[in-house]
Design an enzyme around this catalytic site. Structure first.
Site, PDB file in Angstrom:
ATOM      1  CE1 TYR A   1     -11.179   7.069   0.578  1.00 43.00           C
ATOM      2  CE2 TYR A   1      -9.848   5.095   0.871  1.00 43.00           C
ATOM      3  CZ  TYR A   1     -10.225   6.355   1.283  1.00 43.00           C
ATOM      4  OH  TYR A   1      -9.650   6.910   2.399  1.00 43.00           O
TER       5      TYR A   1
ATOM      6  CE1 TYR B   1      -7.722  -5.687  -4.113  1.00 43.15           C
ATOM      7  CE2 TYR B   1      -6.753  -6.122  -1.971  1.00 43.15           C
ATOM      8  CZ  TYR B   1      -6.624  -5.701  -3.276  1.00 43.15           C
ATOM      9  OH  TYR B   1      -5.404  -5.310  -3.738  1.00 43.15           O
TER      10      TYR B   1
END
Ligand SMILES: [Zn+2]
Lengths: 139, 381
Positions: B327, B279
C-alpha cells in the site's frame, strides 16, 4: 573486509571504557553481578537483573555460537561484497552484534549455532572492535 | 484507559500518497490535518490537543495555528500513533482537553523538509555495539531475528514470500495502493536479494504521505458526520533499542505486553475480531504479530497465512489495505494501519470486510523496540 576506515567508530563513555580498554588488550570483557550472579551486556555499572551496584568485570572466554544473522547484499564502502550482520550468543550467556569474518558470506557456510571465537581489529588508536570467526567449539 | 469512553470522529490521509516532491514534511502533516478536520466537520479552533511523532508537536500546532491545552510528542517509531491514541483517550477522560488531533506526515521518499535522522551517535549503546558492524538501516537490522525464528519454528522461505503475495491480493482491490499487480511466490523469491533471506518484495515500500485522526469523548461522538469508531482497548510497551538485546528472537516482548493489555482492556476474545492490522515493515512481522497477539500458537502463523485465513475471503482479514509491503510506507506506517481500521469499521474501505465491527490494529516501533495496540469497534459493546 576491505576498508576499516569506512566503519563508524564507537565513542567510549565512562560506563563502557573498561570494555574498550579490554578489546585493545585482546580481551572481551563482560560484567557479573556480585549479588545474583547475573552476567550481562552491554556494559553498565549496575545489574539489570536485580539493580545491585555491586558488579565485577571479568574476561569472557571469547567463545560463542551463531544465534541469527542476515547477509547484506547492498554495497557498503567497508566491504568488498555481501557481508553478514550477525548476533552471537556468548558462552557466558549474553548476546552481541558482530560480523562473522574469515568465512564465506553464504547461507551454506553460516550455519545457526555453529561455534565461533572472538578476534579483534583496530579501528583507531583507542578502539579495537570485536569480531567473530569460526572455531573455538564450546565445551 | 477506561474502555469505550473515547471515539475516533475524524480520519483521513493526505490527498496524495506515493511520490510528493511538491510538499515538505510539515505540509504533509498539515494536508492530513486539514483533510481530517473536514472529515469531522470541525475547524482548527475546535482542537485543543495535539499529538505527533517525527516532528515536534510544537511545530505542528504552531504551523496549524492551534493553541493546545495538551500535547504529546511520544516518539517511539512507527507505532507512536497507537500510543498517541491511548494517551489521548486518557487525557480526554482526565479533562486535560476535549478534542485531540493526531498527525503524521513523512517525506520518506522525496526527503523534502525532513529533519535529521535521530540516533545516539557514536557514544550511544547502538553507536558503540551495533553501528560498527555496518548495518544499513532497517532492511539489515529488523530482519536479523528471522533466521532464528525459521530454525525454531520450521517456517520456510516460501511461506515468508506468501505474506507478500497475499497482501498484494488485498492491494489489488485498493486504488490508492502503490503496487497492485499480482505476484507469485516465485516472483517474490526471485527478486533482488536485499539482506538474505529477504528479497526486495519482502521489504516495505518507501513513499511520501501522511494521515491524521481526531478523537473526542464517546458521549459526543454521534454528533459528527461519520459513524464513530470507539476505542475499546489499548496497550503499549517497549523492549530494547538494540535488536541484539531482544530476549528471544522468535517473539517480541513488546508485542506480547501491548497486545495482552489491549485485549484485557477491551474484554474481548480473539474470536470476536473481524479485522486485523499488523504493521508489516517486513514480511516476517505478521508471523510475530499473529503469534504474540495470541491469534496463532507459536510456529503456526506461517501455516495460518498459507492456508489463506488472512487472504480475501478468509476468516481473519489481515492488512486489507495491502500493508507496508504494497500500500505505502513512509517510514512511520502506524498511522496508515489505523486509517484502514477506521475505514473498515465505517464500512468505507476499498476492500471492505463484510460486517466488520471489531478491528485490532497492532504497531511496531523501531525494530522490535516498541509496540502499540488499539482495539476499535463501531458500536459500544
Ligand atoms: Zn544482580
Amino acid at each position: 573486509m576491505a576498508n576499516t576506515a569506512k566503519i563508524p567508530v564507537p565513542v567510549a563513555t565512562p560506563e563502557t571504557l573498561h570494555f574498550w580498554e579490554g578489546t585493545k588488550s585482546g580481551e572481551l570483557r563482560l560484567q557479573k553481578c556480585d549479588e545474583c550472579s547475573h552476567v550481562y551486556f552491554p556494559p553498565r555499572p549496575f545489574c539489570p537483573g536485580c539493580a545491585s551496584r555491586k558488579v565485577s568485570i571479568f574476561k569472557a572466554s571469547g567463545k560463542a555460537t551463531l544465534y541469527s544473522y542476515v547477509i547484506n547484499h547492498r554495497p557498503h564502502p567497508a566491504f568488498d561484497g555481501p557481508y553478514s550482520i550477525a548476533v552471537v550468543e556468548l558462552e557466558e550467556g549474553p548476546r552481541m552484534m558482530t560480523n562473522i569474518i574469515n568465512v564465506d558470506q553464504t547461507p551454506e557456510a553460516l550455519i545457526l549455532d555453529m561455534p565461533l571465537e572472538v578476534t579483534f581489529k583496530p579501528l583507531s588508536d583507542d578502539i579495537h572492535l570485536p569480531y567473530f570467526q569460526p572455531g573455538g567449539a564450546t565445551s | 484507559m477506561k474502555p469505550n469512553s473515547v471515539a475516533i470522529v475524524g480520519a483521513a490521509e493526505t490527498t496524495e500518497l506515493g511520490k510528493i516532491p511538491s510538499l515538505s514534511q510539515l505540509q504533509l502533516h498539515a494536508d492530513a490535518a486539514l483533510n481530517t478536520l473536514k472529515d469531522a466537520g470541525l475547524g482548527l479552533s475546535d482542537i485543543d490537543g495535539v499529538a505527533t511523532a517525527g516532528e515536534s508537536p510544537t511545530n505542528v500546532a504552531h504551523y496549524l495555528g492551534i493553541t493546545p491545552t495538551w500535547v504529546d510528542g511520544t516518539s517511539v517509531g512507527g507505532c507512536s500513533f497507537m500510543l498517541h491514541v491511548r494517551h489521548a483517550a486518557a487525557a480526554i477522560n482526565e479533562g486535560l482537553c476535549e478534542t485531540v488531533l493526531i498527525t503524521h506526515g513523512e517525506s520518506g521518499r522525496s526527503g523534502i523538509g525532513r529533519g535529521m535522522f535521530r540516533g545516539g551517535g557514536g557514544a550511544s549503546l547502538q553507536g558503540q555495539f551495533e553501528s560498527p558492524y555496518c548495518a544499513m538501516g532497517p532492511p539489515t537490522i529488523f530482519t536479523i531475528p528471522f533466521l532464528r525464528y525459521m530454525k525454531e519454528t520450521g517456517t520456510t522461505l516460501e511461506q515468508l514470500a506468501t505474506v507478500a503475495v497475499i497482501q498484494r491480493e488485498w492491494a489489488a482491490m485498493n486504488p490508492r495502493a502503490s503496487f497492485k499487480d499480482p505476484l507469485t511466490v516465485e516472483d517474490v523469491m526471485n527478486e533482488r536479494m536485499i539482506a538474505y533471506p529477504f528479497t526486495k518484495l519482502e521489504c516495505c515500500l518507501v513513499t511520501d504521505g501522511g494521515g491524521a485522526l481526531i478523537l473526542t469523548a464517546a458521549a459526543r461522538a454521534k454528533d459528527f458526520p461519520h459513524k464513530p469508531v470507539y476505542i475499546l482497548g489499548t496497550g503499549e510497551s517497549v523492549e530494547t533499542p538494540m535488536i541484539s538485546q531482544m530476549e528471544d528472537m522468535t517473539t517480541s516482548k513488546a508485542f506480547r505486553v501491548s497486545g495482552a493489555k489491549a485485549f484485557a482492556e477491551a474484554g474481548i476474545s480473539h474470536s470476536d475480531v473481524d479485522h486485523l492490522m499488523i504493521y508489516d515493515a517486513f514480511a516476517h512481522l505478521p508471523f510475530y504479530g499473529l503469534e504474540d497477539l495470541g491469534f496463532c500458537r507459536k510456529g503456526e502463523a506461517a501455516g495460518f497465512i498459507e492456508a489463506r485465513n488472512t487472504a480475501p475471503g478468509g476468516q481473519l482479514p489481515l492488512n486489507t489495505n495491502g500493508g507496508g509491503l504494497s500500500y505505502m510506507h513512509s517510514g512511520m506506517y502506524g498511522m496508515y494501519a489505523l486509517q484502514e481500521s477506521v475505514r473498515q469499521l465505517r464500512g468505507t474501505a476499498p476492500a471492505q470486510v463484510d460486517n466488520a465491527s471489531i478491528s485490532v490494529c497492532h504497531g511496531v516501533g523501531g525494530m522490535f523496540a516498541a509496540s502499540g495496540t488499539v482495539i476499535m469497534g463501531n458500536a459500544i459493546p
